[in-house]
Design a protein around this motif. Structure first.
Motif, PDB file in Angstrom:
ATOM      1  N   ASP A  23       0.804  -1.226   0.000  1.00  0.00           N
ATOM      2  CA  ASP A  23       0.000   0.000   0.000  1.00  0.00           C
ATOM      3  C   ASP A  23       0.834   1.273   0.000  1.00  0.00           C
ATOM      4  O   ASP A  23       0.358   2.314  -0.450  1.00  0.00           O
ATOM      5  CB  ASP A  23      -0.917   0.030   1.233  1.00  0.00           C
ATOM      6  CG  ASP A  23      -2.016  -1.010   1.191  1.00  0.00           C
ATOM      7  OD1 ASP A  23      -2.249  -1.618   0.123  1.00  0.00           O
ATOM      8  OD2 ASP A  23      -2.637  -1.229   2.255  1.00  0.00           O
ATOM      9  N   HIS A  24       2.049   1.212   0.517  1.00  0.00           N
ATOM     10  CA  HIS A  24       2.796   2.449   0.768  1.00  0.00           C
ATOM     11  C   HIS A  24       4.119   2.581   0.036  1.00  0.00           C
ATOM     12  O   HIS A  24       4.835   3.568   0.258  1.00  0.00           O
ATOM     13  CB  HIS A  24       3.055   2.604   2.273  1.00  0.00           C
ATOM     14  CG  HIS A  24       1.813   2.829   3.064  1.00  0.00           C
ATOM     15  ND1 HIS A  24       1.169   4.036   3.109  1.00  0.00           N
ATOM     16  CD2 HIS A  24       1.082   1.979   3.832  1.00  0.00           C
ATOM     17  CE1 HIS A  24       0.090   3.941   3.874  1.00  0.00           C
ATOM     18  NE2 HIS A  24       0.025   2.700   4.321  1.00  0.00           N
ATOM     19  N   THR A  25       4.470   1.639  -0.820  1.00  0.00           N
ATOM     20  CA  THR A  25       5.767   1.742  -1.486  1.00  0.00           C
ATOM     21  C   THR A  25       5.632   1.549  -2.985  1.00  0.00           C
ATOM     22  O   THR A  25       4.653   0.996  -3.476  1.00  0.00           O
ATOM     23  CB  THR A  25       6.759   0.698  -0.941  1.00  0.00           C
ATOM     24  OG1 THR A  25       6.262  -0.614  -1.203  1.00  0.00           O
ATOM     25  CG2 THR A  25       7.016   0.885   0.545  1.00  0.00           C
ATOM     26  N   THR A  26       6.659   2.013  -3.677  1.00  0.00           N
ATOM     27  CA  THR A  26       6.765   1.847  -5.120  1.00  0.00           C
ATOM     28  C   THR A  26       8.102   1.176  -5.396  1.00  0.00           C
ATOM     29  O   THR A  26       9.135   1.604  -4.869  1.00  0.00           O
ATOM     30  CB  THR A  26       6.726   3.215  -5.825  1.00  0.00           C
ATOM     31  OG1 THR A  26       5.532   3.889  -5.454  1.00  0.00           O
ATOM     32  CG2 THR A  26       6.775   3.065  -7.331  1.00  0.00           C
ATOM     33  N   ALA A  27       8.085   0.163  -6.214  1.00  0.00           N
ATOM     34  CA  ALA A  27       9.317  -0.573  -6.525  1.00  0.00           C
ATOM     35  C   ALA A  27      10.313   0.337  -7.234  1.00  0.00           C
ATOM     36  O   ALA A  27       9.938   1.237  -7.984  1.00  0.00           O
ATOM     37  CB  ALA A  27       8.994  -1.781  -7.397  1.00  0.00           C
ATOM     38  N   GLY A  28      11.572   0.096  -6.953  1.00  0.00           N
ATOM     39  CA  GLY A  28      12.640   0.769  -7.660  1.00  0.00           C
ATOM     40  C   GLY A  28      12.988   2.162  -7.177  1.00  0.00           C
ATOM     41  O   GLY A  28      13.763   2.857  -7.836  1.00  0.00           O
ATOM     42  N   THR A  29      12.453   2.596  -6.052  1.00  0.00           N
ATOM     43  CA  THR A  29      12.791   3.930  -5.562  1.00  0.00           C
ATOM     44  C   THR A  29      14.116   3.897  -4.800  1.00  0.00           C
ATOM     45  O   THR A  29      14.499   2.880  -4.243  1.00  0.00           O
ATOM     46  CB  THR A  29      11.686   4.498  -4.653  1.00  0.00           C
ATOM     47  OG1 THR A  29      11.500   3.635  -3.541  1.00  0.00           O
ATOM     48  CG2 THR A  29      10.369   4.636  -5.410  1.00  0.00           C
ATOM     49  N   ASP A  30      14.779   5.011  -4.774  1.00  0.00           N
ATOM     50  CA  ASP A  30      16.065   5.149  -4.096  1.00  0.00           C
ATOM     51  C   ASP A  30      15.824   5.187  -2.586  1.00  0.00           C
ATOM     52  O   ASP A  30      15.200   6.123  -2.083  1.00  0.00           O
ATOM     53  CB  ASP A  30      16.733   6.440  -4.559  1.00  0.00           C
ATOM     54  CG  ASP A  30      18.061   6.727  -3.889  1.00  0.00           C
ATOM     55  OD1 ASP A  30      18.446   6.005  -2.938  1.00  0.00           O
ATOM     56  OD2 ASP A  30      18.714   7.695  -4.308  1.00  0.00           O
ATOM     57  N   PRO A  31      16.304   4.188  -1.832  1.00  0.00           N
ATOM     58  CA  PRO A  31      16.027   4.123  -0.396  1.00  0.00           C
ATOM     59  C   PRO A  31      16.743   5.183   0.440  1.00  0.00           C
ATOM     60  O   PRO A  31      16.568   5.225   1.648  1.00  0.00           O
ATOM     61  CB  PRO A  31      16.486   2.719  -0.002  1.00  0.00           C
ATOM     62  CG  PRO A  31      17.514   2.368  -1.006  1.00  0.00           C
ATOM     63  CD  PRO A  31      17.095   3.057  -2.291  1.00  0.00           C
ATOM     64  N   SER A  32      17.525   6.052  -0.191  1.00  0.00           N
ATOM     65  CA  SER A  32      18.188   7.112   0.573  1.00  0.00           C
ATOM     66  C   SER A  32      17.425   8.434   0.509  1.00  0.00           C
ATOM     67  O   SER A  32      17.790   9.386   1.195  1.00  0.00           O
ATOM     68  CB  SER A  32      19.618   7.323   0.066  1.00  0.00           C
ATOM     69  OG  SER A  32      19.612   7.895  -1.231  1.00  0.00           O
ATOM     70  N   VAL A  33      16.350   8.497  -0.281  1.00  0.00           N
ATOM     71  CA  VAL A  33      15.587   9.743  -0.403  1.00  0.00           C
ATOM     72  C   VAL A  33      14.863  10.015   0.911  1.00  0.00           C
ATOM     73  O   VAL A  33      14.096   9.178   1.392  1.00  0.00           O
ATOM     74  CB  VAL A  33      14.583   9.664  -1.573  1.00  0.00           C
ATOM     75  CG1 VAL A  33      13.698  10.903  -1.610  1.00  0.00           C
ATOM     76  CG2 VAL A  33      15.318   9.478  -2.891  1.00  0.00           C
ATOM     77  N   PRO A  34      15.103  11.174   1.512  1.00  0.00           N
ATOM     78  CA  PRO A  34      14.479  11.492   2.798  1.00  0.00           C
ATOM     79  C   PRO A  34      12.972  11.700   2.685  1.00  0.00           C
ATOM     80  O   PRO A  34      12.445  12.005   1.610  1.00  0.00           O
ATOM     81  CB  PRO A  34      15.156  12.812   3.213  1.00  0.00           C
ATOM     82  CG  PRO A  34      16.353  12.951   2.358  1.00  0.00           C
ATOM     83  CD  PRO A  34      16.071  12.202   1.094  1.00  0.00           C
ATOM     84  N   ASP A  35      12.294  11.518   3.834  1.00  0.00           N
ATOM     85  CA  ASP A  35      10.878  11.817   3.989  1.00  0.00           C
ATOM     86  C   ASP A  35      10.011  11.107   2.943  1.00  0.00           C
ATOM     87  O   ASP A  35       9.073  11.680   2.408  1.00  0.00           O
ATOM     88  CB  ASP A  35      10.653  13.340   3.956  1.00  0.00           C
ATOM     89  CG  ASP A  35       9.334  13.756   4.575  1.00  0.00           C
ATOM     90  OD1 ASP A  35       8.793  12.996   5.413  1.00  0.00           O
ATOM     91  OD2 ASP A  35       8.832  14.837   4.215  1.00  0.00           O
TER      92      ASP A  35
END
Length: 145
Positions: A87-99
């Motif tokens: 429900d709350h995530t999208t695949a392939g996003t950069d895990p270091s992006v804040p907030d």
């Protein structure tokens, strides 16, 4: 949100044991400065379960993708479950992006989410995820009792 804001919020959910290993404690040095949240109404650290959420203030070996080596960076990790992950995530996003809510870089398959430096954009969602993780931990505790 500050680390103190998050600790105070989670503590207020009830039955929570907050473990914050400090320098010189009996806990492993790598854990010093981090915070671990357990559902433990008896006040004892459970020996048969993991925390339902954590706050880490540094990279751990093999877990550097969130780039917690930046000054003041920290990450809230939440065991909110696989449905919350979907429900709350999208695949392939950069895990270091804040907030931003991310799948945990290592433990996403176990239903863990992560937020680096939570602030205004993720504050409400973070509280919701922490409530979900707390409730799941409470239910596990009651099933085992």
């Amino acid at each position: 949100m500050t680390i103190t804001d998050i600790i105070d919020y989670v503590r207020g959910l009830g039955g929570v044991l907050v473990l914050s290993p400090a320098e010189g404690s009996a806990h492993p040095e790598i854990s010093w400065g981090d915070t671990f949240f357990y559902y433990a109404p008896d006040g004892e650290v459970p020996t048969t379960t993991q925390p339902f959420a954590t706050i880490v203030t540094k990279n751990y070996p093999g877990d550097e993708l969130s780039r917690l080596d930046r000054p003041g960076a920290y990450r809230v990790n939440i065991a909110a479950g696989t449905q919350a992950l979907r429900d709350h995530t999208t695949a392939g996003t950069d895990p270091s992006v804040p907030d931003t809510v991310h799948a945990h870089p290592l433990y996403a398959a176990a239903g863990w989410l992560a937020v680096v430096d939570p602030a205004e954009r993720t504050a409400d969602t973070l509280r919701e995820l922490l409530r979900t993780a707390h409730e799941r931990a409470r239910q596990r505790y009651e099933r085992r009792a």
